[in-house]
Design a protein around this motif. Sequence first.
Motif, short mmCIF file in Angstrom:
data_model
loop_
_atom_site.label_atom_id
_atom_site.label_comp_id
_atom_site.label_asym_id
_atom_site.label_seq_id
_atom_site.Cartn_x
_atom_site.Cartn_y
_atom_site.Cartn_z
N UNK A 98 -4.03 -1.71 18.66
CA UNK A 98 -2.91 -1.77 19.59
C UNK A 98 -2.90 -3.09 20.35
N UNK A 99 -1.69 -3.69 20.48
CA UNK A 99 -1.54 -4.91 21.27
C UNK A 99 -0.53 -4.75 22.39
N UNK A 100 0.42 -3.83 22.24
CA UNK A 100 1.42 -3.65 23.29
C UNK A 100 2.46 -2.65 22.86
N UNK A 101 3.50 -2.50 23.68
CA UNK A 101 4.60 -1.58 23.38
C UNK A 101 5.90 -2.23 23.82
N UNK A 102 6.93 -2.11 23.01
CA UNK A 102 8.19 -2.78 23.31
C UNK A 102 8.87 -2.19 24.54
N UNK A 103 8.47 -0.99 24.96
CA UNK A 103 9.06 -0.36 26.15
C UNK A 103 8.31 -0.72 27.43
#
Length: 288
Positions: free
Chosen positions: A45-50
């Motif tokens: 995991x690197x991030x979330x678009x939300x």
Amino acid sequence: MKYESRKFIDLIQRATSKWANWDPPKNIAVGDYGTIINETGEFDWEGNIYSPHVQEQLKLSKYKLNINLADPELRPNEQETGNNHFIVKSWGVATKEINASADVAVLGVVNVALKLDLQFDGNKPGAVLVMHKPRYSSLPHDERLTRLLKSMPGVLKGKYIVTEVISCAAYMMHLSDQKEEKFSVTLEAVGPVTPGINTGGTASFTWSSEAAYGLSRKGCDLGVKYMPLYRLKIPRPKFWEWPSSHRGDEKINDVINRREDVDPPWGPLDNEGEEHEFYDAVRYRCFY
């Protein structure tokens, strides 16, 4: 087997084009982006678009997009499957549902039983994933999200995006150990099922199995939302090209088709979960 997780994930991915989460209590959400760890097959995991970070990046983008990710139409779609169970099996695995019932014991309480006969042929490792009460969450097909992705190549280019997650109330996964084996799996769920009726207890699940070989994992804690399966997409290279003025706006269906399923980053695996030496040798000659 050196990397049980990678072998299990590989078998499930080849059967469904979706990715198995080796640790189902671990949160994987629609909109997550990152890569796959080659040695284990797990999502990095690197991030979330939300996330608020992405919302801030939008404000700083040269494209000056005014997209509010809190808009309900842009949030992930939630949907019940309508099925009590979702069963995934790899080649060489046979399943037979021998009993699935819902017997009302007392008012507002139901005893639900799932009983499966599993058979592994023993010629090579096999994998099976069983989910109870699956629920889908997916990325909406909205042109604004497409424009959001296209405006952030510095963050998202080369990354895999989680576009769908299948969660469940209880799960069981088994990776066979190259041995011919038969065993049964049973799930029992007891608890109130009618809103507003207090029967003096809370719902509970119980898994039981009789596997003698291989590796099994299972979970049925109502305080946990299990996420055993998810889909990864990656934009094709031309996705990042904005249309020239003479071409006009792109059609949303054309844009969606520019995201394709992610293939495993490893080559064909042998029965021990290692990449075939022949494949490595060919890849070495071709690319180095």
